[in-house]
Design a protein around this motif. Sequence first.
Motif, PDB file in Angstrom:
ATOM      1  N   ASN A 136     -68.160  13.937 -22.705  1.00 27.56           N
ATOM      2  CA  ASN A 136     -66.889  13.626 -22.067  1.00 27.56           C
ATOM      3  C   ASN A 136     -65.738  14.191 -22.883  1.00 27.56           C
ATOM      4  OD1 ASN A 136     -67.939  12.235 -19.889  1.00 27.56           O
ATOM      5  ND2 ASN A 136     -68.235  10.405 -21.157  1.00 27.56           N
ATOM      6  N   ASP A 137     -65.839  15.464 -23.183  1.00 31.23           N
ATOM      7  CA  ASP A 137     -64.815  16.099 -24.002  1.00 31.23           C
ATOM      8  C   ASP A 137     -64.080  17.114 -23.128  1.00 31.23           C
ATOM      9  OD1 ASP A 137     -63.309  17.622 -25.697  1.00 31.23           O
ATOM     10  OD2 ASP A 137     -64.930  18.067 -27.098  1.00 31.23           O
ATOM     11  N   PRO A 138     -62.810  16.837 -22.817  1.00 31.68           N
ATOM     12  CA  PRO A 138     -62.087  17.725 -21.895  1.00 31.68           C
ATOM     13  C   PRO A 138     -61.959  19.160 -22.415  1.00 31.68           C
ATOM     14  CG  PRO A 138     -60.600  16.059 -22.836  1.00 31.68           C
ATOM     15  CD  PRO A 138     -61.974  15.732 -23.310  1.00 31.68           C
ATOM     16  N   GLU A 139     -62.122  19.341 -23.711  1.00 32.53           N
ATOM     17  CA  GLU A 139     -61.993  20.682 -24.286  1.00 32.53           C
ATOM     18  C   GLU A 139     -63.232  21.539 -24.033  1.00 32.53           C
ATOM     19  OE1 GLU A 139     -59.106  21.642 -26.437  1.00 32.53           O
ATOM     20  OE2 GLU A 139     -58.474  19.976 -25.144  1.00 32.53           O
ATOM     21  N   ARG A 140     -64.360  20.893 -23.742  1.00 30.44           N
ATOM     22  CA  ARG A 140     -65.602  21.642 -23.617  1.00 30.44           C
ATOM     23  C   ARG A 140     -65.684  22.359 -22.280  1.00 30.44           C
ATOM     24  NH1 ARG A 140     -69.722  22.442 -27.192  1.00 30.44           N
ATOM     25  NH2 ARG A 140     -71.286  21.708 -25.725  1.00 30.44           N
ATOM     26  N   GLN A 141     -66.432  23.453 -22.283  1.00 27.93           N
ATOM     27  CA  GLN A 141     -66.690  24.187 -21.044  1.00 27.93           C
ATOM     28  C   GLN A 141     -67.630  23.396 -20.165  1.00 27.93           C
ATOM     29  OE1 GLN A 141     -66.934  28.674 -20.864  1.00 27.93           O
ATOM     30  NE2 GLN A 141     -68.435  28.046 -22.315  1.00 27.93           N
ATOM     31  N   GLY A 142     -67.586  23.696 -18.883  1.00 33.26           N
ATOM     32  CA  GLY A 142     -68.572  23.133 -17.984  1.00 33.26           C
ATOM     33  C   GLY A 142     -67.957  22.213 -16.948  1.00 33.26           C
ATOM     34  N   VAL A 143     -68.738  21.940 -15.908  1.00 27.96           N
ATOM     35  CA  VAL A 143     -68.334  21.054 -14.826  1.00 27.96           C
ATOM     36  C   VAL A 143     -68.860  19.662 -15.160  1.00 27.96           C
ATOM     37  CG1 VAL A 143     -68.580  20.601 -12.348  1.00 27.96           C
ATOM     38  CG2 VAL A 143     -68.473  22.976 -13.171  1.00 27.96           C
TER      39      VAL A 143
END
Length: 230
Positions: A136-143
């Motif tokens: 749950n890290d908004p900085e990470r890539q992905g959907v």
Amino acid sequence: MDPIEKVQAQYQQVRREIADAAIACGRDSEDVMCLAVSKTADVDAIHAVIQLGQKDFAENRVQVALPKIQALASMHLGDITWHFIGPIQSNKTEDIAKHFSWVHSVDRMKVAERLSAQRSPSLPPLNICVQVKVENDPERQGVAFADIIHFCDQLSPLTNIKLRGLMCMPAASASEEEIHQAFAKTKQMLETLNQKGYHLDTLSMGMSGDYQIAIQEGSTMVRVGTAIFK
Ligand SMILES: *Cc1c(COP(=O)(O)O)cnc(C)c1O
């Protein structure tokens, strides 16, 4: 040992370990494909593993990949399948659509739309995996998991791409338990999609440090770089 022999020995070791890991959890060794991540490898090292039968290679930067793709094409070594696994900038989608057969890192509609529009209809559709965000890290890539179904549904009108499955990459800091959970959740998501009528066959999970865990959790394609080319 000469560097080429070293890479070949490491490659054969990785292939044995992938097969052993599959068999140890009751799977068929043919069900787990080894994707050789050649992003740090030069043409000679790539050639060395092609000689041992490897056909699928992955790169994460277009500018680094293209000269290698072109050099190897000019050597006429038979069919090589290139997979793009890195972050995708919009201005690189045209080169990706032209030179790669797979993209594992699709996480924005705009990118998916551009890839489909720029893929030549004379080529087979570009195979796509949606990258899942496992933290749950908004900085990470992905959907995010909560948005995956909606995202996949939006891909269906795009005729020159073909959704094949999901990719995930746990954080480097994740514990073994968290890695297991991330892979298991991604597999569960694939099953949910298939229950909704999709026919997805690909779970792109596992790297040099965690491919054994990924295979236990159902990976069908492991992306191994360092263990082969270090
Ligand atoms: C570099 C990379 C890999 C391979 O990682 P290793 O730890 O070197 O095996 C796999 N997947 C992605 C998306 C990568 O960028």
